[in-house]
Design a protein around this motif. Structure first.
Motif, mmCIF file in Angstrom:
data_model
loop_
_atom_site.group_PDB
_atom_site.id
_atom_site.type_symbol
_atom_site.label_atom_id
_atom_site.label_comp_id
_atom_site.label_asym_id
_atom_site.label_seq_id
_atom_site.Cartn_x
_atom_site.Cartn_y
_atom_site.Cartn_z
ATOM 1 N N ALA A 1 8.604 1.378 1.559
ATOM 2 C CA ALA A 1 7.864 0.208 1.207
ATOM 3 C C ALA A 1 8.517 -1.223 1.891
ATOM 4 O O ALA A 1 7.488 -2.038 2.456
ATOM 5 C CB ALA A 1 7.592 -0.276 -0.173
ATOM 6 N N LEU B 1 -0.117 3.135 -3.539
ATOM 7 C CA LEU B 1 -1.143 4.240 -3.180
ATOM 8 C C LEU B 1 -0.519 5.526 -3.026
ATOM 9 O O LEU B 1 -1.186 6.593 -3.017
ATOM 10 C CB LEU B 1 -2.063 3.935 -1.929
ATOM 11 C CG LEU B 1 -2.771 2.719 -1.927
ATOM 12 C CD1 LEU B 1 -3.526 2.553 -0.396
ATOM 13 C CD2 LEU B 1 -3.831 2.604 -2.979
ATOM 14 N N ASN B 2 0.830 5.544 -3.216
ATOM 15 C CA ASN B 2 1.347 6.962 -3.154
ATOM 16 C C ASN B 2 0.877 7.813 -4.559
ATOM 17 O O ASN B 2 0.946 7.092 -5.482
ATOM 18 C CB ASN B 2 2.847 6.794 -3.199
ATOM 19 C CG ASN B 2 3.454 8.105 -3.183
ATOM 20 O OD1 ASN B 2 3.722 8.687 -4.221
ATOM 21 N ND2 ASN B 2 4.050 8.739 -1.911
ATOM 22 N N THR C 1 9.426 0.154 6.474
ATOM 23 C CA THR C 1 8.278 0.302 7.179
ATOM 24 C C THR C 1 7.636 -0.948 7.746
ATOM 25 O O THR C 1 7.123 -1.000 8.976
ATOM 26 C CB THR C 1 7.365 1.210 6.445
ATOM 27 O OG1 THR C 1 7.848 2.282 6.243
ATOM 28 C CG2 THR C 1 6.150 1.535 7.412
ATOM 29 N N ALA D 1 0.814 -1.219 0.024
ATOM 30 C CA ALA D 1 0.007 -0.207 -0.190
ATOM 31 C C ALA D 1 0.803 1.246 0.121
ATOM 32 O O ALA D 1 0.516 2.284 -0.671
ATOM 33 C CB ALA D 1 -0.760 -0.020 1.299
ATOM 34 N N ILE D 2 1.926 1.234 0.882
ATOM 35 C CA ILE D 2 2.763 2.400 0.818
ATOM 36 C C ILE D 2 3.299 2.712 -0.517
ATOM 37 O O ILE D 2 3.424 3.960 -1.077
ATOM 38 C CB ILE D 2 4.062 2.027 1.791
ATOM 39 C CG1 ILE D 2 3.500 2.028 3.101
ATOM 40 C CG2 ILE D 2 5.196 3.107 1.624
ATOM 41 C CD1 ILE D 2 4.708 1.560 4.102
ATOM 42 N N ILE E 1 0.062 7.405 4.674
ATOM 43 C CA ILE E 1 -0.257 6.992 3.194
ATOM 44 C C ILE E 1 -1.190 8.135 2.650
ATOM 45 O O ILE E 1 -1.009 8.619 1.708
ATOM 46 C CB ILE E 1 -0.861 5.608 2.960
ATOM 47 C CG1 ILE E 1 0.376 4.656 3.079
ATOM 48 C CG2 ILE E 1 -1.371 5.543 1.647
ATOM 49 C CD1 ILE E 1 -0.166 3.350 3.353
ATOM 50 N N MET F 1 5.560 9.303 6.921
ATOM 51 C CA MET F 1 6.082 8.272 6.014
ATOM 52 C C MET F 1 7.643 7.960 6.440
ATOM 53 O O MET F 1 8.108 6.893 6.602
ATOM 54 C CB MET F 1 5.759 8.245 4.604
ATOM 55 C CG MET F 1 6.025 6.781 4.261
ATOM 56 S SD MET F 1 5.230 5.369 5.147
ATOM 57 C CE MET F 1 3.575 5.744 4.831
ATOM 58 N N ILE G 1 0.373 4.172 9.906
ATOM 59 C CA ILE G 1 0.679 3.948 8.474
ATOM 60 C C ILE G 1 -0.174 4.310 7.340
ATOM 61 O O ILE G 1 0.172 5.161 6.349
ATOM 62 C CB ILE G 1 1.169 2.554 8.209
ATOM 63 C CG1 ILE G 1 2.448 2.091 8.858
ATOM 64 C CG2 ILE G 1 1.410 2.327 6.576
ATOM 65 C CD1 ILE G 1 2.840 0.654 8.764
ATOM 66 N N VAL H 1 6.642 11.904 -0.492
ATOM 67 C CA VAL H 1 6.137 10.601 0.367
ATOM 68 C C VAL H 1 5.465 11.427 1.578
ATOM 69 O O VAL H 1 4.754 10.623 2.479
ATOM 70 C CB VAL H 1 7.204 9.689 0.738
ATOM 71 C CG1 VAL H 1 7.806 9.096 -0.639
ATOM 72 C CG2 VAL H 1 8.176 10.372 1.517
#
Length: 449
Positions: free
Chosen positions: A290, A62-63, A293, A58-59, A317, A220, A313, A216
């Motif tokens: 990604a 979805l960025n 984390t 997702a990191i 995001i 994050m 998180i 980012v």
């Protein structure tokens, strides 16, 4: 570098795929999906649980800057995919010590070196990791064969690129210092005292770090650094694997080095310069975030910690969605923005005779070639061999039209022909706007009249 172009050749022969941009975006979209899958698989190899694996994907996925770039024909996503493949197999080799995994790693790193120059740093850092591990374990003899096999295959693309530059331009380092190199492009900025990061390591590090923050979000970055700390406190992961995971930090060191050497420049409002420029480079650190984390999930194995971390998180995001993606702002409002669509449309509406050639500097105005909708065979540009060389002496020999950017120092038609009044002798100005000028050969105008 050639890999992006070679991949686009599969579909770019089709006019729709070229003029719609889909030949390039298709490559980016496939790379986007594959990179997400590789992040999931690597985190599984590191014994990260399902929640952590989903968080890692997702990191990346979805960025908002990644979402924008994967819809473009840019090279970022393809580089991220090849770097992810190379590092994934390298980590597996460190874990399992199977030679086939090292060969796979070197193959993908070789491809990365032929996508963008960050891949060259990845190869160098991977080789240094192998040397460090051999020194630590005093086992150079055990790793000597693997080391040279890895460097030979991984560096083969660089060797071919040097040979290509030497055979075509007579200089193996033409890509670094030639007429169209990034280093030469920065000379205009240096002349205006804008290349302030050159030979200033602290400022180079600061400027690139800010670009990462814009890409980012600061939350994050903080969580990822905590994940890095958790990694080195985790006794269940071998030290050599921990060292190998530092390969994900190579984009940071590459971009800082490029800024320091004067081969790159970054502009960000209220930081450096008056607009956006190359700020998308900051997104290259997304793989570090990604991967590192999710390692926080293995630090404390209780559900309350996992719930709190998941919420943190998720918030990190979502944070970049509070403002327009900086990569998109760069494209829409940055200093490189021009009204290219209007110029391309003017050509399309006026240079309608398909037999008439258009003289244009592709190095400075390649988007115009794309936006005009004309087949590339209509244009005489730097890649046209003798036609270009002869046109720079006698522009009227082949061309009916001449297109130039009067404010771009890389536009050879503007600097070599227009400024020296070589163009005006046989061509007449028929269109001009803030940036561009279009000339048409006088005899064609007279004949039409």
């Amino acid at each position: 570098l050639p890999i992006p172009h070679l991949l686009m050749l599969l579909t770019i022969w089709n006019d729709f795929m070229w003029h719609s941009g889909l030949s390039g975006t298709l490559v980016s979209m496939i790379a986007y999906v594959v990179t997400g899958l590789l992040i999931f698989r690597l985190l599984k190899e590191l014994n990260v649980g399902m929640v952590g694996r989903i968080a890692g994907v997702a990191i990346f996925a979805l960025n908002p800057n990644i979402l924008y770039l994967q819809s473009t024909a840019m090279t970022e996503l393809l580089l991220l995919m090849t770097m992810m493949f190379g590092t994934y197999y390298f980590i597996l080799w460190l874990k399992k010590n199977e030679n086939i995994l090292l060969i796979k790693s070197s193959f993908w790193i070789m491809l990365a070196t032929l996508v963008r120059y960050e891949g060259w740093f990845l190869l160098t850092f991977a080789a240094l990791v192998m040397i460090f591990l051999a020194w630590r374990d005093r086992g150079w003899k055990k790793i000597e064969g693997n080391f040279f096999a890895f460097c030979f295959l991984g560096g083969f693309g660089i060797f071919l690129w040097l040979i290509w530059n030497w055979s075509i331009f007579g200089n193996p380092m033409y890509f670094a210092f030639g007429q169209f190199s990034a280093h030469t492009q920065q000379e205009a900025f240096a002349a205006n005292d804008l290349l302030v990061t050159q030979y200033n390591l602290l400022l180079s590090s600061k400027i690139y770090s800010i670009a990462v923050k814009f890409s980012v979000g600061l939350p994050m970055i903080v969580i990822a650094l905590l994940g890095a700390a958790a990694l080195f406190l985790n006794r269940n992961i071998a030290t050599k694997v921990k060292v190998g995971l530092l390969l994900f930090a190579t984009p940071f060191f590459f971009n800082v080095t490029a800024l320091y050497m004067g081969h790159s420049i970054l502009f960000m409002p209220n930081v450096l310069g008056s607009g956006w420029f190359n700020v998308r480079y900051g997104i290259m650190c997304i793989l570090f975030l990604a991967i590192f984390t999710p390692l926080l999930f293995s630090y404390k194995k209780n559900k309350y910690w996992h719930i709190a971390l998941s919420v943190a998180i998720l918030g990190a995001i979502i944070f970049p969605f509070s403002y327009e993606p900086v990569s998109l702002q760069d494209a829409k409002e940055g200093i490189a923005r021009k009204d290219l669509k209007a110029a391309g449309q003017w050509l399309a509406e006026n240079a309608t005779n398909q037999d008439e050639k258009i003289l244009i500097s592709g190095a400075a105005n390649d988007p115009i070639i794309f936006l005009s909708g004309f087949p590339i065979k209509r244009f005489i540009y730097e890649g046209s061999g003798k036609y270009w060389e002869e046109s720079m002496t006698n522009p009227a020999k082949y061309a009916t039209w001449a297109f130039l950017d009067k404010k771009n120092s890389r536009d050879n038609i503007a600097t070599d022909l227009w400024e020296n009044n070589k163009l005006q002798n046989k061509f007449e100005l028929v269109h001009e706007d803030e940036w561009f000028m279009v000339y048409k050969i006088k005899e064609k105008i007279n004949n039409k009249q």
